[in-house]
Design an enzyme around this catalytic site. Structure first.
Site, PDB file in Angstrom:
ATOM      1  N   GLY A  78       0.789  -1.234   0.000  1.00  0.00           N
ATOM      2  CA  GLY A  78       0.000   0.000   0.000  1.00  0.00           C
ATOM      3  C   GLY A  78       0.822   1.285   0.000  1.00  0.00           C
ATOM      4  CD1 TRP A  86       4.880   2.992  -4.698  1.00  0.00           C
ATOM      5  CD2 TRP A  86       4.079   3.149  -6.785  1.00  0.00           C
ATOM      6  NE1 TRP A  86       5.941   2.994  -5.569  1.00  0.00           N
ATOM      7  CE2 TRP A  86       5.476   3.087  -6.845  1.00  0.00           C
ATOM      8  CE3 TRP A  86       3.351   3.243  -7.970  1.00  0.00           C
ATOM      9  CZ2 TRP A  86       6.175   3.121  -8.062  1.00  0.00           C
ATOM     10  CZ3 TRP A  86       4.036   3.276  -9.186  1.00  0.00           C
ATOM     11  CH2 TRP A  86       5.440   3.219  -9.226  1.00  0.00           C
ATOM     12  CG  ASP A 128      -0.808  -6.887  -4.794  1.00  0.00           C
ATOM     13  OD1 ASP A 128       0.077  -6.059  -5.066  1.00  0.00           O
ATOM     14  OD2 ASP A 128      -0.564  -8.116  -4.679  1.00  0.00           O
ATOM     15  CG  ASP A 163      -4.189 -12.498 -11.927  1.00  0.00           C
ATOM     16  OD1 ASP A 163      -3.677 -11.541 -12.552  1.00  0.00           O
ATOM     17  OD2 ASP A 163      -3.887 -13.681 -12.129  1.00  0.00           O
ATOM     18  CG  ASP A 195       5.968  -0.552  -7.719  1.00  0.00           C
ATOM     19  OD1 ASP A 195       6.952  -0.560  -8.493  1.00  0.00           O
ATOM     20  OD2 ASP A 195       6.092  -0.565  -6.484  1.00  0.00           O
ATOM     21  CE  LYS A 220       8.502  -3.041  -9.918  1.00  0.00           C
ATOM     22  NZ  LYS A 220       8.604  -3.231  -8.460  1.00  0.00           N
TER      23      LYS A 220
HETATM   24  C1  LIG Z   1       6.852  -4.298  -5.617  1.00  0.00           C
HETATM   25  S1  LIG Z   1       5.302  -4.862  -5.085  1.00  0.00           S
HETATM   26  C2  LIG Z   1       4.361  -3.369  -5.092  1.00  0.00           C
HETATM   27  C3  LIG Z   1       4.694  -2.432  -3.980  1.00  0.00           C
HETATM   28  C4  LIG Z   1       3.691  -1.281  -3.867  1.00  0.00           C
HETATM   29  N1  LIG Z   1       3.791  -0.395  -5.014  1.00  0.00           N
HETATM   30  C5  LIG Z   1       3.892  -0.473  -2.611  1.00  0.00           C
HETATM   31  O1  LIG Z   1       4.448   0.628  -2.694  1.00  0.00           O
HETATM   32  O2  LIG Z   1       3.475  -0.917  -1.544  1.00  0.00           O
HETATM   33  C6  LIG Z   1       4.688  -5.702  -6.506  1.00  0.00           C
HETATM   34  C7  LIG Z   1       3.297  -6.265  -6.337  1.00  0.00           C
HETATM   35  O3  LIG Z   1       2.809  -6.714  -7.611  1.00  0.00           O
HETATM   36  C8  LIG Z   1       1.809  -7.672  -7.320  1.00  0.00           C
HETATM   37  N2  LIG Z   1       1.399  -8.419  -8.534  1.00  0.00           N
HETATM   38  C9  LIG Z   1       2.157  -9.221  -9.306  1.00  0.00           C
HETATM   39  N3  LIG Z   1       1.416  -9.786 -10.290  1.00  0.00           N
HETATM   40  C10 LIG Z   1       0.151  -9.300 -10.137  1.00  0.00           C
HETATM   41  C11 LIG Z   1      -1.088  -9.522 -10.822  1.00  0.00           C
HETATM   42  N4  LIG Z   1      -1.156 -10.358 -11.886  1.00  0.00           N
HETATM   43  N5  LIG Z   1      -2.196  -8.885 -10.393  1.00  0.00           N
HETATM   44  C12 LIG Z   1      -2.121  -8.059  -9.323  1.00  0.00           C
HETATM   45  N6  LIG Z   1      -0.984  -7.807  -8.615  1.00  0.00           N
HETATM   46  C13 LIG Z   1       0.137  -8.427  -9.014  1.00  0.00           C
HETATM   47  C14 LIG Z   1       2.511  -8.553  -6.281  1.00  0.00           C
HETATM   48  O4  LIG Z   1       1.579  -9.311  -5.562  1.00  0.00           O
HETATM   49  C15 LIG Z   1       3.236  -7.500  -5.420  1.00  0.00           C
HETATM   50  O5  LIG Z   1       2.521  -7.187  -4.258  1.00  0.00           O
END
Ligand SMILES: C[S@@+](CC[C@H](N)C(=O)[O-])C[C@H]1O[C@@H](n2cnc3c(N)ncnc32)[C@H](O)[C@@H]1O
Length: 200
Positions: free
Chosen positions: A54, A56, A74, A90, A115, A155
């Site tokens: 959370g 961002w 997420d 997803d 992200d 990203k």
């Molecule tokens: C680097 S973290 C994000 C950090 C977030 N921006 C923060 O500041 O708290 C990357 C996130 O991408 C999510 N993610 C990866 N594939 C996904 C998908 N298909 N659908 C939704 N979320 C996904 C992962 O579960 C992970 O929590």
């Protein structure tokens, strides 16, 4: 930059996030993106893809203020935060797009953030390809929700598919820039693509 210095920087942002009440060090990356590119304005509607835990969404909410809307999604569940709507889902599934639309109630989206990161396998080219796949999926959300002249931040992990992905973004946006915030670790292969003025 030495390894020692990188560790210090990592620790610095970690401590800063704790002290300032942000859930992730990555919050500072979005802050630096905003300071440089001004992607949000007060009152904006923001969709944050890959929002857990959370960090961002917290930053986006600060910039859009009480009249703005932040919707985070997420795979993982996210502990509630005041004024932010979190969805567990997803983003590659159509049902997630429908869930976001339900919360939006026909409002246009001003900014889409992604992200997202795949589970890291350690195999560089595979992780890169998965990251590009997620970025392309986020474009599907952009196409469905982003208003004309809206902004998008994404990203990706660097690798040989990056240039092709960045080139494709010129079809959608008038301005496309690559940016590595100083809050990113120098050893990281991540890069942020900042896109402004969606052509719709
Ligand atoms: C680097 S973290 C994000 C950090 C977030 N921006 C923060 O500041 O708290 C990357 C996130 O991408 C999510 N993610 C990866 N594939 C996904 C998908 N298909 N659908 C939704 N979320 C996904 C992962 O579960 C992970 O929590």
């Amino acid at each position: 930059m030495t390894r020692w210095y990188q560790e210090k920087k990592r620790e610095h942002y970690y401590k800063l996030a704790k002290r300032e009440g942000y859930r992730a060090r990555s919050s500072y990356k979005l802050k630096q993106i905003q300071q440089r590119f001004h992607v949000f304005e007060e009152g904006n509607v923001v969709v944050d893809l890959g929002a857990a835990p959370g960090g961002w969404s917290q930053i986006a909410k600060e910039y859009v203020g009480v009249d703005g809307v932040v919707i985070g999604i997420d795979l993982q569940s996210i502990a509630p935060l005041d004024g932010i709507c979190f969805i567990q889902g997803d983003i590659t599934k159509h049902s997630s797009l429908e869930a976001i639309k339900e919360v939006l109630q026909k409002r246009d989206v001003d900014v889409v953030l992604s992200d997202m990161a795949p589970n890291i396998s350690g195999q560089y080219s595979m992780d890169h390809a998965k990251s590009i796949f997620l970025a392309e999926q986020s474009i599907t959300i952009v196409e469905s929700l982003l208003r004309k002249n809206g902004n998008y931040v994404c990203k990706v992990f660097m690798g040989d598919l990056l240039d092709g992905f960045v080139d494709s973004l010129y079809t959608y946006f008038s301005i496309v820039k690559r940016f590595t915030p100083s809050a990113s670790r120098k050893s990281s292969s991540e890069i942020y693509i900042i896109c402004k003025y969606y052509k719709n």
